[in-house]
Design an enzyme around this catalytic site. Sequence first.
Site, PDB file in Angstrom:
ATOM      1  N   THR A 195      35.411  69.923  68.783  1.00 49.09           N
ATOM      2  CA  THR A 195      35.760  68.822  67.860  1.00 49.09           C
ATOM      3  C   THR A 195      37.097  68.150  68.138  1.00 49.09           C
ATOM      4  O   THR A 195      37.468  67.235  67.397  1.00 49.09           O
ATOM      5  CB  THR A 195      35.794  69.339  66.401  1.00 49.09           C
ATOM      6  OG1 THR A 195      36.871  70.284  66.247  1.00 49.09           O
ATOM      7  CG2 THR A 195      34.490  70.009  66.011  1.00 49.09           C
ATOM      8  N   ARG A 196      37.828  68.598  69.176  1.00 51.65           N
ATOM      9  CA  ARG A 196      39.174  68.058  69.375  1.00 51.65           C
ATOM     10  C   ARG A 196      39.183  66.534  69.479  1.00 51.65           C
ATOM     11  O   ARG A 196      40.030  65.867  68.890  1.00 51.65           O
ATOM     12  CB  ARG A 196      39.813  68.643  70.640  1.00 51.65           C
ATOM     13  CG  ARG A 196      41.202  68.073  70.929  1.00 51.65           C
ATOM     14  CD  ARG A 196      41.785  68.619  72.207  1.00 51.65           C
ATOM     15  NE  ARG A 196      41.934  70.066  72.162  1.00 51.65           N
ATOM     16  CZ  ARG A 196      42.944  70.685  71.554  1.00 51.65           C
ATOM     17  NH1 ARG A 196      43.871  69.980  70.941  1.00 51.65           N
ATOM     18  NH2 ARG A 196      43.014  71.994  71.564  1.00 51.65           N
ATOM     19  N   GLU A 224      43.360  83.143  64.709  1.00 53.35           N
ATOM     20  CA  GLU A 224      43.948  82.171  63.774  1.00 53.35           C
ATOM     21  C   GLU A 224      43.398  82.394  62.369  1.00 53.35           C
ATOM     22  O   GLU A 224      44.137  82.390  61.380  1.00 53.35           O
ATOM     23  CB  GLU A 224      43.609  80.736  64.200  1.00 53.35           C
ATOM     24  CG  GLU A 224      44.488  80.139  65.258  1.00 53.35           C
ATOM     25  CD  GLU A 224      44.130  78.693  65.532  1.00 53.35           C
ATOM     26  OE1 GLU A 224      44.708  78.130  66.480  1.00 53.35           O
ATOM     27  OE2 GLU A 224      43.280  78.125  64.818  1.00 53.35           O
TER      28      GLU A 224
END
Length: 419
Positions: free
Chosen positions: A27-28, A90
């Site tokens: 999705t960047r 993360e």
Amino acid sequence: MASTSSSQTPPPPFAHDVFLSFRGADTRHGFTAHLYGALVRRGINAYRDDNELARGETIEPSLLRAIECSRFSIVVFSRGYAESPWCLDELVKIVDCRRRLGQVVLPVFYDVDPMVVAELNGEYGEALNRHCRGDSAGKVEQWKEALEEVGNVSGWDVQNKDQSEMVREIVDTIWLELSRTLEVSMDNLVGMGSRANKLKELLGEDTGDDVRFVGISGMGGIGKTTLARVVYDEIGMEFRNSRCFLENVKDYFEKHGAVHVQEHLLSAVLMEKNLKVWDAHTGKVMIKKSLQHRKVLLVLDDVDSAEQLEMLAANQNWFGPGSRIIITSRDQRLLLYSLRLDNCMMLTSLPKLPSRIEFLYVNGCVSLGQMPDMKFSGGHFYFEGLDCSKLYDGNGVSEDSSWPTLLRRPLLRVKLAHS
């Protein structure tokens, strides 16, 4: 919104409003890029890691600090998110901050069903099984726990939906929550609560289709700018991106000229950098042409001449249906006679009365917040318990003003009656 633990530790100083967690390969350059851009344009400080990590690398301490120093985390779950060990690391840190610091976590389900994430099915279950056979086997239980927790948090399922509309909704939600978190504490601003409520009443709770101009007048230092800013922040969500707070208009005109101020206004409302206005007349045309179909929230602070109003907001037909224009000035007559204001609100204190009383003037009438036993009859407000009966015009008030000097030109009539 995310629930928080009762045994939270105090949060660290916030360096960022939002941390974006996403798998770059998925999705960047698409959804996450659009979301990040929309957050930044709204003035929200968003952190996005722009470094592509090679397989096998671990997350740098600076990235973990960025997560910890963010008010919100938005997790963009894509089909390949669980394939990435660093994305999962993360997520573990994000969950830790949610539990320990009360960080708000908002999931976005980009091209994957929420139940797949929450129940570790489909691509997510398969990815975790592969991790169990690899070098990261010792972390899998932590990853599963984090995925299950965040997968069950209420968020946005953007599959098969208009992504631009979903991005707008996400940004609006973050903006609203930030406004609540960072709003001015009116408890420390004397009289601000009642003033703000009155101003919002004059602006209209339901903006509807009318275009409304409201003026705030009063002597310097009495709180006109603060009042305008508080209300601007409170109602700003209704206007999405089409809003602008032009502070110190008088100084801007003196130092930079009309063209510079017009460029600033247009750039802020249209969100376009380096917008060029060739001359002041062209600027007027551009403002009307660009904004007459937009629902705009505009504050013109500290206006002191009709020319400034003529250059920035000469008429209601310059702005689209539902627009609200707030103008602050020390010169009440400028507001009353230079524009056809829907309402004019004056902040002042009357001298030589039993107490210093805060007045709000509205189109020839006055409403009062701090004086008890107020009654309205025959177009005038009556204050019982006072031993004088005078007319007050609200002009030129100073500490040594006497009642006879206030009888001239009673623009705004106030009758003070015996009890």
